[in-house]
Motif scaffolding. Structure first.
Motif, PDB file in Angstrom:
ATOM      1  N   VAL A   1      78.433  67.191  46.628  1.00 43.65           N
ATOM      2  CA  VAL A   1      77.397  66.430  46.659  1.00 43.65           C
ATOM      3  C   VAL A   1      79.013  64.906  45.823  1.00 43.65           C
ATOM      4  CG1 VAL A   1      75.740  64.562  46.444  1.00 43.65           C
ATOM      5  CG2 VAL A   1      75.322  67.197  48.029  1.00 43.65           C
ATOM      6  N   THR A   2      78.657  65.897  44.746  1.00 43.88           N
ATOM      7  CA  THR A   2      79.398  64.729  43.857  1.00 43.88           C
ATOM      8  C   THR A   2      80.847  64.440  43.586  1.00 43.88           C
ATOM      9  OG1 THR A   2      79.155  66.114  42.116  1.00 43.88           O
ATOM     10  CG2 THR A   2      80.825  64.913  40.954  1.00 43.88           C
ATOM     11  N   GLN A   3      81.842  65.745  44.516  1.00 44.44           N
ATOM     12  CA  GLN A   3      82.949  65.454  45.326  1.00 44.44           C
ATOM     13  C   GLN A   3      83.376  64.158  46.175  1.00 44.44           C
ATOM     14  OE1 GLN A   3      86.009  65.868  43.846  1.00 44.44           O
ATOM     15  NE2 GLN A   3      84.605  66.993  42.450  1.00 44.44           N
ATOM     16  N   LEU A   4      82.109  64.460  47.037  1.00 44.04           N
ATOM     17  CA  LEU A   4      82.175  63.002  48.145  1.00 44.04           C
ATOM     18  C   LEU A   4      81.313  61.732  47.822  1.00 44.04           C
ATOM     19  CD1 LEU A   4      79.676  65.229  50.625  1.00 44.04           C
ATOM     20  CD2 LEU A   4      81.741  64.849  50.923  1.00 44.04           C
ATOM     21  N   VAL A   5      80.345  61.903  47.309  1.00 44.76           N
ATOM     22  CA  VAL A   5      80.296  60.139  46.138  1.00 44.76           C
ATOM     23  C   VAL A   5      81.922  59.854  45.591  1.00 44.76           C
ATOM     24  CG1 VAL A   5      79.334  59.138  44.078  1.00 44.76           C
ATOM     25  CG2 VAL A   5      77.975  60.890  45.815  1.00 44.76           C
ATOM     26  N   ARG A   6      82.825  60.994  44.661  1.00 45.83           N
ATOM     27  CA  ARG A   6      83.682  60.617  43.876  1.00 45.83           C
ATOM     28  C   ARG A   6      84.632  59.618  44.723  1.00 45.83           C
ATOM     29  NH1 ARG A   6      88.479  62.720  41.591  1.00 45.83           N
ATOM     30  NH2 ARG A   6      88.926  64.851  43.249  1.00 45.83           N
ATOM     31  N   SER A   7      84.576  60.800  45.964  1.00 50.33           N
ATOM     32  CA  SER A   7      85.740  60.155  47.479  1.00 50.33           C
ATOM     33  C   SER A   7      85.185  58.545  47.579  1.00 50.33           C
ATOM     34  CB  SER A   7      85.869  60.980  48.033  1.00 50.33           C
ATOM     35  OG  SER A   7      85.833  62.326  47.457  1.00 50.33           O
ATOM     36  N   GLY A   8      83.709  58.714  47.743  1.00 49.73           N
ATOM     37  CA  GLY A   8      83.746  57.003  48.069  1.00 49.73           C
ATOM     38  C   GLY A   8      84.001  56.242  47.026  1.00 49.73           C
ATOM     39  N   MET A   9      83.857  56.616  45.493  1.00 49.35           N
ATOM     40  CA  MET A   9      83.525  55.518  44.341  1.00 49.35           C
ATOM     41  C   MET A   9      85.049  55.143  44.586  1.00 49.35           C
ATOM     42  SD  MET A   9      81.904  57.122  41.998  1.00 49.35           S
ATOM     43  CE  MET A   9      82.618  57.472  40.147  1.00 49.35           C
ATOM     44  N   ALA A  10      86.271  56.026  45.468  1.00 52.22           N
ATOM     45  CA  ALA A  10      87.774  55.620  44.757  1.00 52.22           C
ATOM     46  C   ALA A  10      87.780  55.348  46.295  1.00 52.22           C
ATOM     47  CB  ALA A  10      88.582  57.299  45.036  1.00 52.22           C
ATOM     48  N   VAL A  11      87.616  55.199  47.381  1.00 47.83           N
ATOM     49  CA  VAL A  11      87.358  54.068  48.519  1.00 47.83           C
ATOM     50  C   VAL A  11      87.137  52.644  48.483  1.00 47.83           C
ATOM     51  CG1 VAL A  11      86.508  53.618  50.852  1.00 47.83           C
ATOM     52  CG2 VAL A  11      87.204  55.947  50.036  1.00 47.83           C
ATOM     53  N   GLU A  12      86.085  53.005  47.540  1.00 48.66           N
ATOM     54  CA  GLU A  12      85.195  51.804  47.087  1.00 48.66           C
ATOM     55  C   GLU A  12      86.771  50.434  46.651  1.00 48.66           C
ATOM     56  OE1 GLU A  12      82.843  47.987  46.868  1.00 48.66           O
ATOM     57  OE2 GLU A  12      82.554  49.782  48.034  1.00 48.66           O
ATOM     58  N   ALA A  13      86.835  51.573  44.670  1.00 48.29           N
ATOM     59  CA  ALA A  13      87.938  51.380  44.333  1.00 48.29           C
ATOM     60  C   ALA A  13      88.741  50.304  45.441  1.00 48.29           C
ATOM     61  CB  ALA A  13      88.336  51.687  43.259  1.00 48.29           C
ATOM     62  N   MET A  14      89.597  51.639  45.678  1.00 46.43           N
ATOM     63  CA  MET A  14      90.437  50.988  46.279  1.00 46.43           C
ATOM     64  C   MET A  14      90.684  49.469  47.311  1.00 46.43           C
ATOM     65  SD  MET A  14      93.463  52.868  44.871  1.00 46.43           S
ATOM     66  CE  MET A  14      94.474  51.587  45.931  1.00 46.43           C
ATOM     67  N   GLY A  15      89.474  49.462  47.874  1.00 44.47           N
ATOM     68  CA  GLY A  15      89.196  48.175  48.405  1.00 44.47           C
ATOM     69  C   GLY A  15      88.699  46.605  48.362  1.00 44.47           C
ATOM     70  N   LEU A  16      88.250  47.420  46.426  1.00 41.34           N
ATOM     71  CA  LEU A  16      88.365  46.249  45.577  1.00 41.34           C
ATOM     72  C   LEU A  16      89.622  45.659  45.028  1.00 41.34           C
ATOM     73  CD1 LEU A  16      85.494  47.377  44.367  1.00 41.34           C
ATOM     74  CD2 LEU A  16      85.822  44.906  44.683  1.00 41.34           C
ATOM     75  N   ILE A  17      90.528  46.734  45.057  1.00 43.51           N
ATOM     76  CA  ILE A  17      91.894  46.530  44.319  1.00 43.51           C
ATOM     77  C   ILE A  17      92.778  45.603  45.679  1.00 43.51           C
ATOM     78  CG2 ILE A  17      93.682  47.479  43.670  1.00 43.51           C
ATOM     79  CD1 ILE A  17      92.099  49.266  42.077  1.00 43.51           C
ATOM     80  N   GLU A  18      92.524  46.370  46.795  1.00 43.35           N
ATOM     81  CA  GLU A  18      93.462  45.420  47.882  1.00 43.35           C
ATOM     82  C   GLU A  18      93.590  44.363  47.985  1.00 43.35           C
ATOM     83  OE1 GLU A  18      93.661  47.495  52.264  1.00 43.35           O
ATOM     84  OE2 GLU A  18      92.325  47.409  52.137  1.00 43.35           O
ATOM     85  N   ALA A  19      94.840  44.207  48.495  1.00 38.52           N
ATOM     86  CA  ALA A  19      95.375  42.900  48.449  1.00 38.52           C
ATOM     87  C   ALA A  19      95.064  41.632  47.070  1.00 38.52           C
ATOM     88  CB  ALA A  19      95.237  42.059  49.759  1.00 38.52           C
ATOM     89  N   GLN A  20      95.067  42.345  46.358  1.00 34.11           N
ATOM     90  CA  GLN A  20      95.284  41.803  44.811  1.00 34.11           C
ATOM     91  C   GLN A  20      96.369  41.555  44.153  1.00 34.11           C
ATOM     92  OE1 GLN A  20      92.004  39.725  43.776  1.00 34.11           O
ATOM     93  NE2 GLN A  20      90.588  40.846  45.242  1.00 34.11           N
ATOM     94  N   PRO A  21      96.616  40.437  43.518  1.00 31.18           N
ATOM     95  CA  PRO A  21      97.735  40.652  42.982  1.00 31.18           C
ATOM     96  C   PRO A  21      97.620  41.489  41.419  1.00 31.18           C
ATOM     97  CG  PRO A  21      97.025  38.428  43.172  1.00 31.18           C
ATOM     98  CD  PRO A  21      96.457  39.012  43.743  1.00 31.18           C
ATOM     99  N   MET A  22      98.053  41.992  41.767  1.00 30.26           N
ATOM    100  CA  MET A  22      98.502  43.147  39.681  1.00 30.26           C
ATOM    101  C   MET A  22      99.196  42.885  38.932  1.00 30.26           C
ATOM    102  SD  MET A  22      96.986  46.541  41.257  1.00 30.26           S
ATOM    103  CE  MET A  22      97.137  47.532  40.330  1.00 30.26           C
ATOM    104  N   THR A  23      98.742  43.258  37.574  1.00 26.65           N
ATOM    105  CA  THR A  23      99.606  42.496  36.198  1.00 26.65           C
ATOM    106  C   THR A  23     100.231  43.850  37.028  1.00 26.65           C
ATOM    107  OG1 THR A  23      98.109  43.814  34.369  1.00 26.65           O
ATOM    108  CG2 THR A  23      97.744  40.948  35.320  1.00 26.65           C
ATOM    109  N   PRO A  24     101.898  44.045  35.602  1.00 30.02           N
ATOM    110  CA  PRO A  24     102.336  45.399  35.769  1.00 30.02           C
ATOM    111  C   PRO A  24     101.962  45.711  35.400  1.00 30.02           C
ATOM    112  CG  PRO A  24     103.666  43.504  34.815  1.00 30.02           C
ATOM    113  CD  PRO A  24     102.797  43.283  35.305  1.00 30.02           C
ATOM    114  N   ALA A  25     100.691  46.025  33.958  1.00 23.34           N
ATOM    115  CA  ALA A  25     100.300  46.847  33.551  1.00 23.34           C
ATOM    116  C   ALA A  25      99.242  47.824  33.817  1.00 23.34           C
ATOM    117  CB  ALA A  25      98.739  46.054  31.996  1.00 23.34           C
TER     118      ALA A  25
END
Length: 195
Positions: A111-135
């Motif tokens: 169950v933790t691994q499933l939630v962890r996967s969901g958290m990673a997908v959420e994070a990538m969705g929030l990052i997607e198409a956002q300009p990022m600094t080199p750091a």
């Protein structure tokens, strides 16, 4: 109630409704101390959650509500920062969410691994198409290298199989505290069915 207001925050990639978006700034401000504590925790290389795995299916996951609360707060903060046109801050919040998911990589609970996967997908969705600094870009690459989604899921499935074997053995021996069955009822009606 520690989760007051957080129950509306979803980790499913959905955009908050207008009514929820209006509540998010107050929610983030109210839980600023919890966000700060979560950031201290995720900066550690590893976290130990003191789970007694010998209890099998009866193992207590006391850390899990706090992890979910932290994930929801980081998601809310990312939305709040984006609404305020703080793109770099929004990306930082999403990277913190991804870091939180990486800390759970070695926990052998499915169950933790499933939630962890969901958290990673959420994070990538929030990052997607956002300009990022080199750091930020460098931090993202480092986190993706540590994700180990396949290995984490494989360990969790092996642990879940072991827990099923434990339940089976407990039921046969008549001592089944983790199954929610009184000891005197555990084995005798089930023994013919379990052969």
């Amino acid at each position: 109630n520690l989760d007051e207001g957080l129950d509306e925050i979803r980790l499913d990639g959905s955009i908050p409704s207008a009514s929820l978006a209006a509540k998010i700034p107050d929610l983030v401000a109210k839980h600023a101390d919890r966000l700060a504590a979560a950031r201290v925790a995720i900066r550690r290389r590893r976290c130990r959650f003191d789970i007694d795995y010998l209890k099998g299916v009866s193992a207590e996951l006391r850390h899990f509500p706090a992890v979910l609360r932290g994930a929801k707060l980081m998601t809310a903060e990312a939305f709040d920062r984006r609404a305020k046109n703080d793109v770099a801050g929004s990306v930082d919040s999403a990277l913190d969410l991804l870091t939180l998911s990486v800390l759970l990589a070695e926990e052998p609970i499915f169950v933790t691994q499933l939630v962890r996967s969901g958290m990673a997908v959420e994070a990538m969705g929030l990052i997607e198409a956002q300009p990022m600094t080199p750091a930020q870009d460098e931090r993202l690459v480092g986190l993706l290298d540590r994700m180990e989604l396949r290995e984490g899921l494989a360990r969790a499935l092996q642990a879940d199989r072991a827990m099923v074997i434990q339940v089976y053995g407990d039921l046969l021996t008549g001592h089944a505290p983790g199954c929610g069955v009184p000891d005197y009822l555990a084995w005798w009606p089930l023994r013919p069915l379990m052969r």
